[in-house]
Design a protein around this motif. Structure first.
Motif, PDB file in Angstrom:
ATOM      1  N   LYS A 118     -87.179 -32.465 -20.213  1.00 34.56           N
ATOM      2  CA  LYS A 118     -87.984 -32.889 -21.357  1.00 34.56           C
ATOM      3  C   LYS A 118     -87.229 -32.721 -22.661  1.00 34.56           C
ATOM      4  N   GLN A 119     -86.555 -31.573 -22.835  1.00 37.02           N
ATOM      5  CA  GLN A 119     -85.855 -31.339 -24.086  1.00 37.02           C
ATOM      6  C   GLN A 119     -84.723 -32.336 -24.289  1.00 37.02           C
ATOM      7  N   VAL A 120     -84.053 -32.724 -23.163  1.00 33.45           N
ATOM      8  CA  VAL A 120     -82.993 -33.727 -23.256  1.00 33.45           C
ATOM      9  C   VAL A 120     -83.565 -35.060 -23.717  1.00 33.45           C
ATOM     10  N   LEU A 121     -84.722 -35.434 -23.149  1.00 32.06           N
ATOM     11  CA  LEU A 121     -85.370 -36.668 -23.554  1.00 32.06           C
ATOM     12  C   LEU A 121     -85.789 -36.622 -25.034  1.00 32.06           C
ATOM     13  N   VAL A 122     -86.331 -35.474 -25.457  1.00 28.98           N
ATOM     14  CA  VAL A 122     -86.747 -35.316 -26.863  1.00 28.98           C
ATOM     15  C   VAL A 122     -85.547 -35.473 -27.785  1.00 28.98           C
ATOM     16  N   ASP A 123     -84.436 -34.824 -27.445  1.00 26.98           N
ATOM     17  CA  ASP A 123     -83.236 -34.911 -28.285  1.00 26.98           C
ATOM     18  C   ASP A 123     -82.685 -36.337 -28.317  1.00 26.98           C
ATOM     19  N   SER A 124     -82.712 -37.019 -27.157  1.00 23.83           N
ATOM     20  CA  SER A 124     -82.194 -38.385 -27.091  1.00 23.83           C
ATOM     21  C   SER A 124     -83.018 -39.336 -27.950  1.00 23.83           C
ATOM     22  N   ILE A 125     -84.348 -39.251 -27.844  1.00 25.17           N
ATOM     23  CA  ILE A 125     -85.241 -40.122 -28.634  1.00 25.17           C
ATOM     24  C   ILE A 125     -85.097 -39.817 -30.121  1.00 25.17           C
ATOM     25  N   THR A 126     -85.008 -38.534 -30.454  1.00 26.47           N
ATOM     26  CA  THR A 126     -84.860 -38.142 -31.863  1.00 26.47           C
ATOM     27  C   THR A 126     -83.571 -38.693 -32.449  1.00 26.47           C
ATOM     28  N   GLU A 127     -82.480 -38.643 -31.680  1.00 26.32           N
ATOM     29  CA  GLU A 127     -81.195 -39.138 -32.162  1.00 26.32           C
ATOM     30  C   GLU A 127     -81.259 -40.631 -32.452  1.00 26.32           C
ATOM     31  N   ILE A 128     -81.925 -41.388 -31.582  1.00 25.69           N
ATOM     32  CA  ILE A 128     -82.005 -42.841 -31.765  1.00 25.69           C
ATOM     33  C   ILE A 128     -82.880 -43.180 -32.980  1.00 25.69           C
ATOM     34  N   LEU A 129     -84.043 -42.511 -33.106  1.00 31.35           N
ATOM     35  CA  LEU A 129     -85.000 -42.865 -34.157  1.00 31.35           C
ATOM     36  C   LEU A 129     -84.580 -42.374 -35.534  1.00 31.35           C
ATOM     37  N   THR A 130     -83.620 -41.473 -35.598  1.00 33.81           N
ATOM     38  CA  THR A 130     -83.167 -40.994 -36.909  1.00 33.81           C
ATOM     39  C   THR A 130     -81.902 -41.703 -37.379  1.00 33.81           C
ATOM     40  N   ASP A 131     -81.357 -42.575 -36.560  1.00 30.17           N
ATOM     41  CA  ASP A 131     -80.153 -43.316 -36.922  1.00 30.17           C
ATOM     42  C   ASP A 131     -80.583 -44.643 -37.546  1.00 30.17           C
ATOM     43  N   SER A 132     -80.383 -44.774 -38.864  1.00 31.36           N
ATOM     44  CA  SER A 132     -80.860 -45.968 -39.567  1.00 31.36           C
ATOM     45  C   SER A 132     -80.191 -47.235 -39.057  1.00 31.36           C
ATOM     46  N   ASP A 133     -78.898 -47.173 -38.682  1.00 27.20           N
ATOM     47  CA  ASP A 133     -78.212 -48.367 -38.187  1.00 27.20           C
ATOM     48  C   ASP A 133     -78.796 -48.826 -36.850  1.00 27.20           C
ATOM     49  N   ARG A 134     -78.961 -47.886 -35.901  1.00 26.65           N
ATOM     50  CA  ARG A 134     -79.522 -48.238 -34.594  1.00 26.65           C
ATOM     51  C   ARG A 134     -80.962 -48.727 -34.753  1.00 26.65           C
ATOM     52  N   TRP A 140     -98.231 -53.356 -31.469  1.00 30.74           N
ATOM     53  CA  TRP A 140     -97.981 -52.937 -30.092  1.00 30.74           C
ATOM     54  C   TRP A 140     -96.493 -52.628 -29.890  1.00 30.74           C
ATOM     55  N   TRP A 141     -95.634 -53.434 -30.442  1.00 30.78           N
ATOM     56  CA  TRP A 141     -94.195 -53.205 -30.275  1.00 30.78           C
ATOM     57  C   TRP A 141     -93.781 -51.883 -30.920  1.00 30.78           C
ATOM     58  N   ALA A 142     -94.279 -51.603 -32.148  1.00 32.82           N
ATOM     59  CA  ALA A 142     -93.929 -50.362 -32.828  1.00 32.82           C
ATOM     60  C   ALA A 142     -94.415 -49.154 -32.043  1.00 32.82           C
ATOM     61  N   ARG A 143     -95.585 -49.299 -31.441  1.00 27.66           N
ATOM     62  CA  ARG A 143     -96.127 -48.186 -30.657  1.00 27.66           C
ATOM     63  C   ARG A 143     -95.311 -47.980 -29.382  1.00 27.66           C
ATOM     64  N   GLU A 144     -94.956 -49.073 -28.709  1.00 23.82           N
ATOM     65  CA  GLU A 144     -94.215 -48.982 -27.457  1.00 23.82           C
ATOM     66  C   GLU A 144     -92.816 -48.386 -27.660  1.00 23.82           C
ATOM     67  N   HIS A 145     -92.260 -48.498 -28.875  1.00 23.34           N
ATOM     68  CA  HIS A 145     -90.908 -47.996 -29.131  1.00 23.34           C
ATOM     69  C   HIS A 145     -90.905 -46.693 -29.938  1.00 23.34           C
ATOM     70  N   GLY A 146     -92.068 -46.051 -30.039  1.00 25.20           N
ATOM     71  CA  GLY A 146     -92.147 -44.719 -30.643  1.00 25.20           C
ATOM     72  C   GLY A 146     -92.016 -44.682 -32.146  1.00 25.20           C
ATOM     73  N   LYS A 170     -86.212 -45.295 -22.059  1.00 23.80           N
ATOM     74  CA  LYS A 170     -85.675 -46.530 -21.469  1.00 23.80           C
ATOM     75  C   LYS A 170     -85.854 -47.711 -22.412  1.00 23.80           C
ATOM     76  N   ARG A 171     -87.025 -47.802 -23.070  1.00 25.75           N
ATOM     77  CA  ARG A 171     -87.262 -48.911 -23.987  1.00 25.75           C
ATOM     78  C   ARG A 171     -86.340 -48.833 -25.209  1.00 25.75           C
ATOM     79  N   LEU A 172     -85.899 -47.622 -25.534  1.00 20.35           N
ATOM     80  CA  LEU A 172     -84.995 -47.449 -26.671  1.00 20.35           C
ATOM     81  C   LEU A 172     -83.533 -47.513 -26.254  1.00 20.35           C
ATOM     82  N   SER A 173     -83.282 -47.987 -25.013  1.00 22.83           N
ATOM     83  CA  SER A 173     -81.919 -48.133 -24.468  1.00 22.83           C
ATOM     84  C   SER A 173     -81.254 -46.788 -24.224  1.00 22.83           C
ATOM     85  N   GLY A 174     -82.078 -45.783 -23.955  1.00 22.00           N
ATOM     86  CA  GLY A 174     -81.527 -44.489 -23.577  1.00 22.00           C
ATOM     87  C   GLY A 174     -81.378 -44.397 -22.075  1.00 22.00           C
ATOM     88  N   THR A 175     -80.966 -43.223 -21.601  1.00 26.03           N
ATOM     89  CA  THR A 175     -80.777 -43.055 -20.158  1.00 26.03           C
ATOM     90  C   THR A 175     -82.084 -42.963 -19.415  1.00 26.03           C
TER      91      THR A 175
END
Length: 776
Positions: free
Chosen positions: A151-167, A216-222, A141-146
């Protein structure tokens, strides 16, 4: 796959691999390819191989590791358009990678040896599965995901956001001030940091009462994750790569820095090397003779302290680093060792008291060698030292005669440095050698590499292996593994054998003096200068020192005349004769003590001499004067008053003043020792074709039964002792067909034992019935 690769190598290729990975031959070489494969995959062996692999190869290995963890193609991580097949060939020759078509398989131990390749941490695939669904939902939610799904869907969603340099860039744009700097520090300077402002393993710690800081912000956003209970946080590999940008690539095309060369005359090299070699011989002998007179005190923790180093340096006319080098080299050569400690029992504890450092009996044997062999002994000891005695760590000098630490052996660093030194020209700048050697030693920290390399160059210069900026003949022999003594004989042949004696009671040597010439001059004169030329000065006290040591005046004159280039000056012969005539005119007898002489008037003069009042002298007889002090103090005071007494034994004979001989048990610390001397070619010869050889059952658990049944030539207690030593110590001594052998690494075959024979450096199958004795 590695075993399959090894099985496909011919004998020459296998020998080349073993030469590149020599540690796998120690302490006992492998019998079969399967055993070799296990050793090649050992983390310590892989680390040793990687530490001597050029920088581009190590960078390529790390890029392959990152590609495997991040699912990114290798081509997107390395220099664009660069053909790295040559680097893969080098890695394959070291058995660090195995290629099967287009597939590259890394040695499994590399994952352990390089836990943070390219300064990157673990991937999200390793971190996120360990997080609970509730934590992942909040993070999404903090990363603007659904923020919904399994669990696997959440893992894939977070991974997609954190690996996109533009986002990620857009996300960081709304972060608190200082966040970008903090994240860049994680991304470029290493993946792990200790952040004390964040809680340890407490994801749900409330932030309502806290300001939202960058951490704190970096930790809260993974973007960083807690990894232990000590407040350490790690940045995931994918996040760091995204922060480095899409254009980030590892430059695997880095070439070795050039080492500039300048011409140098061979005569100059030989001269400087000879001067250094003769000085090393002279100062080593002087150092050990000094320590022989009185043991060198040790620190409570071991080693020799700075105070003693400075005292020796001042006494011997050396600098402190030279003393450190000579102490460690003499220790490694077995010329110097610690005396046995003394245990002092108290009511509550047992205190261990160190009794200092003394020469061993090896020093006496060393003195009897020719000077070339003496020099070779020191050079060979230095070459095998696993430490650099003169290295300074953060500006602090190492304590001599202490145990070496961990890390890359200085022996490997010496080999790299010497390989870079030209044999026919001089180096232009030592800094260029440091940079080039560091390229060959990529796992060393830059500061540590510079410290050790500078120390190696300085020590090589002190020992005469590096002269006028280039390798001396002895340096080339040491690096090539040839006998050092042969090169040393040629080098030292130019040492001066004669001196020029002047009427001013000096002796001048116009070049480096030989050890024999220096010994003759040191016997009766005081050295005033050394180096490429030396000056000695004769005086009444120096001549008396020789006479006190038991030499006669005629013997001194003859020895000096033999090394003189012209007849001795009359002033010198008169000095020796005059001192000899007065030498012994008075004698000090250790009977509490008494001064005796043939001249009653002289004794009466001493009895009333004002400078001798401290002796409280009194005449016992016309030719006997009693002293209240001991013989040594009495001798000193009478000599200070201008007389020339000698010490006599109770029977009236001359007491020759020689220092007490103290010898310590011989040891060889800090030097690399090997129990196997088999060459790579020899081992490759028996390994070829053993890929399918069956591994026999280990013999250790049934050695006693085997010896009891088959070793019929031994008594029952000897069989038991031999089996016990092999089982628990790993090796034992036996007498086999009249030869005394050391055996280890046993394998049982019915009534025979296949063992490694250390003296013959090969495996032999022994008939146990032919073992006739077990030496004690």
């Amino acid at each position: 796959m590695l075993l399959k690769r090894l099985a496909g190598l011919d004998e020459a290729e296998l020998a080349s691999l073993l030469a590149a990975r020599p540690d796998v031959l120690r302490p006992v070489p492998p019998r079969r390819l399967a055993e070799l494969a296990d050793r090649l995959d050992d983390p310590e062996s892989v680390l040793a191989a990687l530490s001597r692999t050029p920088l581009p190869c190590v960078l390529l290995v790390q890029a392959i590791l990152v590609a495997a963890r991040s699912a990114r193609p290798l081509s997107s991580l390395v220099t664009e358009g660069f053909d790295h097949s040559g680097l893969l060939d080098q890695l394959e020759r070291r058995a660090l990678v195995v290629r099967d078509g287009n597939m590259i398989q890394l040695c499994p131990a590399l994952h352990e040896v390089l836990p943070a390749p390219l300064g990157l941490g673990p991937g999200l695939a390793e971190i996120l599965p360990q997080i609970t669904v509730a934590e992942l939902t909040d993070m999404s939610k903090r990363l603007s995901g659904t923020g919904t799904g399994r669990k696997q869907v959440l893992v894939d969603s977070i991974t997609e956001i954190l690996t996109d340099s533009d986002r990620l860039t857009r996300l960081i744009a709304h972060a608190p001030q200082g966040t970008r700097e903090l994240l860049d520090d994680f991304a470029w300077q290493g993946p792990v940091r200790v952040l004390d402002e964040l809680p340890h393993f407490s994801y749900y710690a409330s932030t309502r009462q806290r300001p939202m800081t960058a951490a704190w912000w970096a930790r809260e956003h993974g973007l960083i994750w807690n990894v232990d209970w000590e407040g350490s946080y790690v940045m995931p590999l994918e996040v760091a790569l995204a922060l480095r940008g899409d254009g980030y690539r590892v430059d695997v095309s880095i070439e070795q820095p050039k080492v500039g060369r300048v011409p140098v005359a061979a005569d100059l090299v030989a001269h400087e090397a000879a001067v250094a070699a003769l000085r090393v011989l002279d100062r080593t002998a002087a150092l050990l003779e000094t320590v022989a007179a009185e043991p060198l005190p040790e620190l409570k923790s071991g080693g020799v302290g700075v105070k003693e180093i400075r005292r020796l340096a001042k006494q011997l006319g050396c600098d402190e680093d030279e003393i450190r080098l000579l102490l460690d080299v003499a220790y490694a050569a077995g010329l110097l060792a610690a005396n046995p400690v003394t245990e002092v029992r108290t009511r509550r504890t047992t205190e261990v008291r160190r009794n200092g450092i003394s020469p061993t009996d090896g020093f006496d044997a060393w003195l009897e060698l020719e000077q070339a062999d003496r020099y070779a002994t020191l050079i060979e000891a230095w070459w095998t030292l696993v430490i650099s005695p003169t290295r300074r760590c953060d500006g602090k000098a190492r304590t001599p005669l202490t145990e070496p630490g961990t890390g890359t052996s200085s022996t490997a660093i010496r080999e790299v440095v010497f390989a870079l030194l030209p044999a026919d020209a001089a180096i232009r700048q030592p800094a260029e050698v440091v940079a080039a050697a560091a390229w060959h030693l990529p796992l060393l920290q830059p500061d540590s590499a510079a410290e050790v390399i500078v120390a190696v160059l300085a020590e090589a210069r002190m020992l005469g292996l590096l002269a006028a900026g280039t390798l001396s003949p002895v340096g080339r022999a040491a690096h090539a593994g040839r006998p050092v003594a042969d090169a040393a004989r040629t080098l030292l042949a130019g040492a001066r054998q004669q001196a020029l004696f002047g009427t001013d009671l000096t002796a001048v040597v116009t070049g480096p003096p030989s050890a024999a010439l220096a010994e003759v001059l040191d016997r009766a004169a005081d050295r005033e200068s050394g180096g490429s030329a030396g000056t000695w000065r004769f005086s009444p006290s120096s001549v008396r020192r020789a006479l006190d040591a038991g030499h006669h005046a005629d013997e001194l004159v003859a020895a000096l005349a033999e090394v003189a280039s012209r007849p001795l000056p009359q002033a010198l012969t008169y000095l020796i004769g005059d001192v000899a005539r007065r030498h012994g005119e008075l004698g000090v007898v250790a009977v509490g003590c008494c001064v005796v002489g043939d001249d009653p008037g002289l004794l009466a003069e001493l009895a009333v001499h004002r400078k001798l009042a401290k002796l409280k002298p009194r005449l016992l007889a016309p030719t006997v004067l009693a002293s209240a002090l001991g013989p040594a103090e009495t001798l000193t005071l009478i000599r200070d008053a201008g007389y020339a007494p000698v010490e006599r034994q109770a029977d009236g004979s001359l007491a020759v003043t020689t220092p007490d001989t103290i010898r310590a048990p011989r040891t060889r610390p800090h030097a690399q020792t090997t129990t196997a001397a088999a060459s790579a070619d020899q081992v490759a010869g028996w390994l070829v074709g053993t890929a399918d050889a069956a591994m026999p059952e280990p013999a250790f658990h049934r050695l006693r039964d085997l010896f009891a049944r088959s070793a019929t030539g031994l008594a029952a207690d000897a069989r038991e002792r031999a089996a016990w030593q092999l089982e628990y110590s790993g090796a034992t001594r036996i007498v086999y067909e009249g030869d005394e052998l050391t055996i280890s690494s046993p394998e049982a075959y019915r009534t025979e034992l296949d063992v490694w024979v250390h003296e013959r450096a090969r495996f032999l199958r022994l008939d146990l019935a032919k073992i006739s004795a077990i030496p004690t």
